[in-house]
Motif scaffolding. Structure first.
Motif, short mmCIF file in Angstrom:
data_model
loop_
_atom_site.label_atom_id
_atom_site.label_comp_id
_atom_site.label_asym_id
_atom_site.label_seq_id
_atom_site.Cartn_x
_atom_site.Cartn_y
_atom_site.Cartn_z
N LEU A 125 0.83 -1.20 0.00
CA LEU A 125 0.00 0.00 0.00
C LEU A 125 0.86 1.25 0.00
O LEU A 125 0.54 2.25 -0.64
N LEU A 126 1.95 1.21 0.74
CA LEU A 126 2.88 2.33 0.84
C LEU A 126 4.29 1.81 0.67
O LEU A 126 4.59 0.69 1.05
N GLY A 127 5.16 2.64 0.14
CA GLY A 127 6.53 2.23 -0.07
C GLY A 127 6.76 1.77 -1.49
O GLY A 127 5.84 1.64 -2.31
N ALA A 128 8.02 1.51 -1.81
CA ALA A 128 8.42 1.18 -3.17
C ALA A 128 7.88 -0.16 -3.63
O ALA A 128 7.93 -1.15 -2.91
N ALA A 129 7.36 -0.18 -4.85
CA ALA A 129 6.91 -1.42 -5.49
C ALA A 129 7.77 -1.75 -6.71
O ALA A 129 7.70 -2.85 -7.24
N GLY A 164 7.73 12.97 -0.24
CA GLY A 164 6.90 12.70 0.93
C GLY A 164 7.75 12.37 2.12
O GLY A 164 8.98 12.55 2.09
N PRO A 165 7.14 11.88 3.20
CA PRO A 165 7.90 11.51 4.41
C PRO A 165 8.99 10.47 4.15
O PRO A 165 9.98 10.42 4.88
N THR A 166 8.82 9.64 3.11
CA THR A 166 9.85 8.64 2.78
C THR A 166 10.79 9.16 1.70
O THR A 166 11.58 8.41 1.15
N ASP A 167 10.70 10.44 1.41
CA ASP A 167 11.50 11.17 0.42
C ASP A 167 10.93 10.99 -0.98
O ASP A 167 9.79 10.57 -1.15
N GLY A 280 10.45 2.72 4.97
CA GLY A 280 9.97 3.39 3.79
C GLY A 280 10.22 2.67 2.49
O GLY A 280 9.76 3.09 1.45
N GLY A 281 10.95 1.56 2.51
CA GLY A 281 11.22 0.84 1.28
C GLY A 281 10.31 -0.35 1.16
O GLY A 281 9.25 -0.40 1.75
N GLY A 282 10.71 -1.32 0.40
CA GLY A 282 9.98 -2.58 0.39
C GLY A 282 9.39 -2.91 -0.94
O GLY A 282 9.11 -2.06 -1.76
N GLY A 283 9.21 -4.18 -1.18
CA GLY A 283 8.46 -4.66 -2.32
C GLY A 283 7.22 -5.34 -1.78
O GLY A 283 6.76 -5.02 -0.69
N GLY A 284 6.66 -6.26 -2.52
CA GLY A 284 5.49 -6.97 -2.02
C GLY A 284 5.89 -8.05 -1.05
O GLY A 284 6.94 -8.66 -1.17
N GLY A 285 5.06 -8.30 -0.07
CA GLY A 285 5.32 -9.40 0.84
C GLY A 285 4.86 -10.70 0.23
O GLY A 285 4.37 -10.74 -0.88
N GLY A 286 5.03 -11.79 0.95
CA GLY A 286 4.57 -13.08 0.45
C GLY A 286 3.06 -13.10 0.37
O GLY A 286 2.37 -12.29 0.97
N ASP A 306 -9.97 -5.64 -0.23
CA ASP A 306 -9.77 -6.09 1.13
C ASP A 306 -8.58 -5.40 1.79
O ASP A 306 -8.02 -5.88 2.75
N ARG A 307 -8.19 -4.26 1.23
CA ARG A 307 -7.06 -3.52 1.77
C ARG A 307 -7.57 -2.46 2.73
O ARG A 307 -8.54 -1.77 2.45
N GLU A 308 -6.89 -2.33 3.85
CA GLU A 308 -7.28 -1.33 4.83
C GLU A 308 -6.32 -0.15 4.76
O GLU A 308 -5.11 -0.32 4.67
N PRO A 309 -6.83 1.10 4.80
CA PRO A 309 -5.95 2.26 4.74
C PRO A 309 -5.07 2.32 5.97
O PRO A 309 -5.50 1.94 7.07
N PRO A 310 -3.83 2.81 5.81
CA PRO A 310 -2.94 2.94 6.96
C PRO A 310 -3.39 4.05 7.90
O PRO A 310 -4.19 4.90 7.53
N ALA A 311 -2.85 4.04 9.10
CA ALA A 311 -3.29 4.98 10.11
C ALA A 311 -2.67 6.36 9.94
O ALA A 311 -3.19 7.34 10.42
N GLU A 312 -1.50 6.45 9.25
CA GLU A 312 -0.87 7.72 9.13
C GLU A 312 -0.39 7.94 7.71
O GLU A 312 -0.24 7.02 6.93
N ASP A 313 -0.11 9.21 7.37
CA ASP A 313 0.27 9.59 6.03
C ASP A 313 1.76 9.37 5.81
O ASP A 313 2.58 10.07 6.35
N GLU A 314 2.09 8.36 4.99
CA GLU A 314 3.48 8.11 4.62
C GLU A 314 3.68 8.26 3.13
O GLU A 314 4.69 7.89 2.58
N GLY A 315 2.65 8.73 2.40
CA GLY A 315 2.73 8.78 0.95
C GLY A 315 3.62 9.83 0.43
O GLY A 315 3.80 9.95 -0.77
#
Length: 315
Positions: A125-129, A164-167, A280-286, A306-315
């Motif tokens: 949902l957030l972070g690098a894909a 953004g917050p993750t640059d 702030g990084g990451g790809g998809g999890g398993g 079925d995705r839930e929005p995150p609690a804070e703004d990291e976009g």
């Protein structure tokens, strides 16, 4: 400098992408006497080896006098391509939020030879894909509110990116006649252009002038709060599959960017596994898993709607 390391592993099966015409045929299949009108899509050259792909990761040089010089490079390491960059864009930076992009120490390991998975995997949902050839992280369609990046006017530059917050990162591939973006409108209209690679190893091309998404906005009341629930994948309604990709006439798979949701990636078609991810990084999890340990900036949801929005703004 901040240090971020993302490791993604996939078995080897070489599938390197090129583009076909939108009707799934190539020039050779068209008879000179055929009266049927056809729209030709020029096929980009495909890299043919790990070293060829690694050599694509480079920058066009500095485009912003007040920022650090952009850095992007890659090397082959076994079955992986290890990409390092500082995340600085090699195109015009337009500030849409306070501050300027920082030079980071980014490292991504993507499979040199991708493998089609038995089932698709959610992008974070957030972070690098994914990562562009210039080393800039590519995010999904979600902002930190859980809503669509298009739900807040002015949050992105005309190039489709922002700090953004993750640059600094990219959400969609925009073009402008007046601003130096990754590509000019004429380049994108002429033929698909190679943008970068997803974390499952498949390439990403521009496709806004050649292909359409098969996702539709079915609940606009959720557009600003939960963009995944707001949209539904309708098979066959567009040119691309659920992950925003297609297999061309030669059997090569690639993702294509679109002007509408999901803009770059809808999911991962290939096998992808995150074994380590920094803030702030990451790809998809398993499949079916949550975000990797220590990766508070990314939230991976379940299936469609079925995705839930995150609690804070990291976009």
């Amino acid at each position: 400098m901040n240090k971020k390391r993302i490791m993604l592993i996939a078995p080897a099966l070489l599938v390197l992408a090129s583009c076909a015409s939108s009707d799934g045929t190539t020039d050779e299949s068209q008879d000179d006497t055929d009266d049927t009108a056809a729209t030709e899509t020029v096929e980009p050259e495909a890299a043919t080896s790990c070293d060829d792909v690694a050599a694509l990761f480079t920058t066009r040089g500095s485009a912003n006098a007040d920022l650090a010089d952009p850095e992007s490079s890659a090397v082959c390491d076994g079955d992986s391509i290890v990409v390092t960059s500082n995340g600085i864009p090699d195109y015009t930076y337009i500030g849409t939020s306070p501050g300027s992009p920082n030079a980071l120490e980014l490292e991504y390991s993507i499979p040199a030879v991708p493998t089609v998975a038995a089932a698709t995997t959610d992008i974070p949902l957030l972070g690098a894909a994914a990562v562009s050839l210039g080393g800039v992280p590519i995010y999904g369609p979600t902002e930190g509110t859980g809503g669509d990046v298009g739900s807040t006017p002015g949050i992105l530059s005309e190039c489709g990116s922002h700090r953004g917050p993750t640059d600094f990162h990219i959400h969609y591939i925009g073009t402008s006649e007046d601003t130096d973006c990754l590509f000019t409108p004429a380049e994108v209209a002429a033929a698909p252009q190679l943008v970068g690679y997803a974390f499952d190893g498949y390439p990403i091309y521009t496709g806004a002038d050649q292909y359409t998404s098969s996702w539709e906005l079915t609940d606009d009341s959720l557009f600003a709060t939960d963009t995944w629930a707001a949209h539904s994948y309708v098979e066959g309604s567009g040119d691309l599959d659920e992950c925003n990709g297609l297999t061309d006439a030669d059997g090569n798979y690639a993702y294509y960017t679109t002007d509408s949701f999901p803009y770059v990636l809808g999911c991962y078609t290939g096998i992808v596994e995150v074994t380590e991810a920094g803030e702030g990084g990451g790809g998809g999890g398993g499949e079916g898993g949550g975000p990797p340990a220590g990766d508070e900036g990314d939230t991976e949801g379940g299936g469609e709607g079925d995705r839930e929005p995150p609690a804070e703004d990291e976009g």
